[in-house]
Design a protein around this motif. Structure first.
Motif, PDB file in Angstrom:
ATOM      1  N   GLU A  55       0.835  -1.209   0.000  1.00  0.00           N
ATOM      2  CA  GLU A  55       0.000   0.000   0.000  1.00  0.00           C
ATOM      3  C   GLU A  55       0.868   1.256   0.000  1.00  0.00           C
ATOM      4  N   LEU A  56       1.889   1.258   0.801  1.00  0.00           N
ATOM      5  CA  LEU A  56       2.805   2.396   0.840  1.00  0.00           C
ATOM      6  C   LEU A  56       3.548   2.535  -0.483  1.00  0.00           C
ATOM      7  N   PHE A  57       3.962   1.414  -1.062  1.00  0.00           N
ATOM      8  CA  PHE A  57       4.685   1.420  -2.334  1.00  0.00           C
ATOM      9  C   PHE A  57       3.841   2.023  -3.450  1.00  0.00           C
ATOM     10  N   LEU A  58       2.560   1.674  -3.512  1.00  0.00           N
ATOM     11  CA  LEU A  58       1.690   2.135  -4.597  1.00  0.00           C
ATOM     12  C   LEU A  58       0.962   3.442  -4.299  1.00  0.00           C
ATOM     13  N   SER A  59       1.116   3.975  -3.122  1.00  0.00           N
ATOM     14  CA  SER A  59       0.322   5.143  -2.725  1.00  0.00           C
ATOM     15  C   SER A  59       0.468   6.322  -3.679  1.00  0.00           C
ATOM     16  N   GLY A  60       1.609   6.497  -4.301  1.00  0.00           N
ATOM     17  CA  GLY A  60       1.807   7.628  -5.198  1.00  0.00           C
ATOM     18  C   GLY A  60       1.150   7.492  -6.556  1.00  0.00           C
ATOM     19  N   VAL A  61       0.826   6.277  -6.958  1.00  0.00           N
ATOM     20  CA  VAL A  61       0.251   6.074  -8.294  1.00  0.00           C
ATOM     21  C   VAL A  61      -1.192   5.589  -8.261  1.00  0.00           C
ATOM     22  N   LEU A  62      -1.716   5.275  -7.093  1.00  0.00           N
ATOM     23  CA  LEU A  62      -3.098   4.800  -7.000  1.00  0.00           C
ATOM     24  C   LEU A  62      -4.075   5.953  -7.128  1.00  0.00           C
ATOM     25  N   THR A  63      -5.017   5.806  -8.038  1.00  0.00           N
ATOM     26  CA  THR A  63      -6.070   6.795  -8.206  1.00  0.00           C
ATOM     27  C   THR A  63      -7.391   6.060  -8.364  1.00  0.00           C
ATOM     28  N   GLY A  64      -8.455   6.796  -8.393  1.00  0.00           N
ATOM     29  CA  GLY A  64      -9.762   6.190  -8.593  1.00  0.00           C
ATOM     30  C   GLY A  64     -10.528   6.022  -7.305  1.00  0.00           C
ATOM     31  N   SER A  65     -11.602   5.268  -7.408  1.00  0.00           N
ATOM     32  CA  SER A  65     -12.467   5.059  -6.254  1.00  0.00           C
ATOM     33  C   SER A  65     -11.795   4.159  -5.222  1.00  0.00           C
ATOM     34  N   HIS A  66     -12.389   4.114  -4.058  1.00  0.00           N
ATOM     35  CA  HIS A  66     -11.858   3.270  -2.984  1.00  0.00           C
ATOM     36  C   HIS A  66     -11.835   1.808  -3.419  1.00  0.00           C
ATOM     37  N   ALA A  67     -12.881   1.352  -4.077  1.00  0.00           N
ATOM     38  CA  ALA A  67     -12.952  -0.049  -4.521  1.00  0.00           C
ATOM     39  C   ALA A  67     -11.855  -0.357  -5.538  1.00  0.00           C
ATOM     40  N   THR A  68     -11.587   0.575  -6.431  1.00  0.00           N
ATOM     41  CA  THR A  68     -10.533   0.384  -7.432  1.00  0.00           C
ATOM     42  C   THR A  68      -9.169   0.311  -6.772  1.00  0.00           C
ATOM     43  N   ARG A  69      -8.921   1.211  -5.832  1.00  0.00           N
ATOM     44  CA  ARG A  69      -7.636   1.195  -5.125  1.00  0.00           C
ATOM     45  C   ARG A  69      -7.458  -0.098  -4.351  1.00  0.00           C
ATOM     46  N   GLN A  70      -8.510  -0.570  -3.704  1.00  0.00           N
ATOM     47  CA  GLN A  70      -8.431  -1.823  -2.954  1.00  0.00           C
ATOM     48  C   GLN A  70      -8.187  -3.014  -3.876  1.00  0.00           C
ATOM     49  N   ARG A  71      -8.808  -3.007  -5.047  1.00  0.00           N
ATOM     50  CA  ARG A  71      -8.599  -4.093  -6.009  1.00  0.00           C
ATOM     51  C   ARG A  71      -7.148  -4.122  -6.468  1.00  0.00           C
ATOM     52  N   HIS A  72      -6.599  -2.954  -6.788  1.00  0.00           N
ATOM     53  CA  HIS A  72      -5.195  -2.890  -7.207  1.00  0.00           C
ATOM     54  C   HIS A  72      -4.278  -3.377  -6.093  1.00  0.00           C
ATOM     55  N   LEU A  73      -4.570  -3.015  -4.861  1.00  0.00           N
ATOM     56  CA  LEU A  73      -3.733  -3.458  -3.741  1.00  0.00           C
ATOM     57  C   LEU A  73      -3.807  -4.976  -3.552  1.00  0.00           C
ATOM     58  N   ARG A  74      -5.012  -5.529  -3.631  1.00  0.00           N
ATOM     59  CA  ARG A  74      -5.154  -6.993  -3.504  1.00  0.00           C
ATOM     60  C   ARG A  74      -4.392  -7.707  -4.612  1.00  0.00           C
ATOM     61  N   GLN A  75      -4.553  -7.214  -5.839  1.00  0.00           N
ATOM     62  CA  GLN A  75      -3.897  -7.864  -6.964  1.00  0.00           C
ATOM     63  C   GLN A  75      -2.377  -7.702  -6.891  1.00  0.00           C
ATOM     64  N   ALA A  76      -1.898  -6.539  -6.513  1.00  0.00           N
ATOM     65  CA  ALA A  76      -0.460  -6.307  -6.399  1.00  0.00           C
ATOM     66  C   ALA A  76       0.146  -7.202  -5.313  1.00  0.00           C
ATOM     67  N   THR A  77      -0.579  -7.387  -4.227  1.00  0.00           N
ATOM     68  CA  THR A  77      -0.105  -8.259  -3.156  1.00  0.00           C
ATOM     69  C   THR A  77      -0.034  -9.704  -3.633  1.00  0.00           C
ATOM     70  N   LEU A  78      -1.015 -10.131  -4.409  1.00  0.00           N
ATOM     71  CA  LEU A  78      -0.993 -11.481  -4.962  1.00  0.00           C
ATOM     72  C   LEU A  78       0.158 -11.640  -5.947  1.00  0.00           C
ATOM     73  N   ILE A  79       0.371 -10.652  -6.805  1.00  0.00           N
ATOM     74  CA  ILE A  79       1.486 -10.694  -7.754  1.00  0.00           C
ATOM     75  C   ILE A  79       2.809 -10.801  -6.996  1.00  0.00           C
ATOM     76  N   GLN A  80       2.944 -10.001  -5.954  1.00  0.00           N
ATOM     77  CA  GLN A  80       4.159 -10.031  -5.137  1.00  0.00           C
ATOM     78  C   GLN A  80       4.372 -11.415  -4.531  1.00  0.00           C
ATOM     79  N   ALA A  81       3.326 -12.008  -3.996  1.00  0.00           N
ATOM     80  CA  ALA A  81       3.437 -13.323  -3.369  1.00  0.00           C
ATOM     81  C   ALA A  81       3.822 -14.392  -4.391  1.00  0.00           C
ATOM     82  N   GLU A  82       3.232 -14.348  -5.566  1.00  0.00           N
ATOM     83  CA  GLU A  82       3.535 -15.338  -6.607  1.00  0.00           C
ATOM     84  C   GLU A  82       4.981 -15.214  -7.089  1.00  0.00           C
ATOM     85  N   ILE A  83       5.434 -13.991  -7.308  1.00  0.00           N
ATOM     86  CA  ILE A  83       6.812 -13.784  -7.764  1.00  0.00           C
ATOM     87  C   ILE A  83       7.796 -14.165  -6.662  1.00  0.00           C
ATOM     88  N   ALA A  84       7.486 -13.828  -5.426  1.00  0.00           N
ATOM     89  CA  ALA A  84       8.359 -14.189  -4.305  1.00  0.00           C
ATOM     90  C   ALA A  84       8.437 -15.707  -4.155  1.00  0.00           C
TER      91      ALA A  84
END
Length: 91
Positions: free
Chosen positions: A8-37
């Protein structure tokens, strides 16, 4: 013991849109991070390369619907934007 990475802190500068959109991006980014890790042992986005994102989009999402792949593509583009990379991704 190391702290977990704060997406959330990492993406805070580029996240825009509604609350639901920001939450979706955060969930997906966290999943991407977990898969790559899990696959390459690269814990933070600064260690990622384009091939890691390509792998996620092509292999991990291959059985998902086109709409789901599109939403993940948007999140991947946000991550690349935050990393200030000029990576181009296609579906």
């Amino acid at each position: 013991m190391s702290k977990s990475f704060d997406m959330e802190l990492f993406l805070s500068g580029v996240l825009t849109g509604s609350h639901a959109t920001r939450q979706r991006h955060l969930r997906q980014a966290t999943l991407i991070q977990a898969e790559i890790a899990n696959r390459w042992k690269r814990e933070t986005p600064w260690a990622w390369q384009k091939k890691h994102m390509d792998w996620f989009l092509e292999r991990r999402l291959s059985r998902r619907s086109e709409a789901t792949r599109y939403y993940y593509l948007l999140t991947v583009r946000l991550l690349a934007s935050r990393l200030q990379k000029t990576w181009v991704f296609n579906l």
